[in-house]
Design an enzyme around this catalytic site. Sequence first.
Site: not given
Length: 404
Positions: A145, A230, A259
């Site tokens: 994801f 990531d 984030k």
Amino acid sequence: MIEDMLRTPAAVQDAERHTAHNYHPLPVVISSAEGAWVTDVDGKRYLDCLAGYSALNFGHRHPTLIAAAHAQLDKLTLTSRAFIHDQFADFCRELAALCGKDLVLPMNTGAEAVETGIKVARKWGYQVKGVPADQANIVVAEGNFHGRTTTIVSFSTDSDARADFGPYTPGFRIVPYGDLAALTEAVDEHTVAVLLEPIQGEQGVVVPPEGYLPGVRRLCTERDVLFIADEIQSGLGRTGTTFACEQEGVVPDMYLLGKALGGGIVPVSAVAADTNVLGVLQPGQHGSTFGGNPLACAVATEVVRLLATGEFQRRSTELGERLHTGLRGLIGKGLVAVRGRGLWAGLDLDPSLMSGREACERLMERGVLAKDTHGSTIRLAPPLVITEEEIDHAVAQVAAVLAG
């Protein structure tokens, strides 16, 4: 009746009335928050064990971060990258140092960071590695994801994220996560990068087999391929180290961050790499109007300084041990598996008991917020400011839900 006086049902309906249904949120309407706790419109408090998918690593309204935002709001919020502002250099320099890299390219969202990484890898492949024009490929993992742009969903194996959004962007090869042999087979002379999550968050906090990440690092070095990590969810203290890759002593060629970098206040993402990689970009070839804006940089610089102390990494390690010890005690009592590192856990429920969604609804009723994924799995990712007592409380509520 008390139920007739509650504001939540009407607020939920109002939120749904004019909103595209791209999310299926729990029926809680939050109006305020502090630390690891949130309060809904009816005054009920909940322990936040999702922390904005790790965007709130430092808790809600961390005083240092809020102070930085307030101070910057009174001075300057946006210039665009057409000009330099006085918060930019500190942010880029200090984040580069935290990452051990030469350069930083600020963006806004995690998906933008991933798109940036893809573009940089391709350009590096053509200009540095010598791959023929338009022949570059990037190897990714099943269960990944990385976001929901059209390019990113082109290499997703999640049907919800991918179906009906074609035609898809070519240039990606998908191999099983954790399978070094399959990865080795997929890499060829036109491969410019291997793009992986060190721990797959959306898949259910899936930790790769021991030795996998070092093996990826060796393969990329041997084949002259960029290793792109990531770390948008897994980085910035979540797993007990600044980056999850550190757990196995691995340093990628490129970090993708987001984030928690915005402190739960503003969207901030970034790509960090050395000059021989990020230096391939020239003016006009990539950018963002809001990327690296003054408000974002002021907050994110304080995030980097909080991480530079090591306090939050230690908290994640120590409190994570407590969390995982408590959760492992529930295996065989409604849980079939517990995975994760630091303050990050994926819990596989016995599917005969309930779905992950049902478990999260029952936890919500008991004052704990979590998120389900893939059927009977739920994820816990509390803020790193959580206390021992609050962890014990969260585990107790999970146990109560499993016990029925």
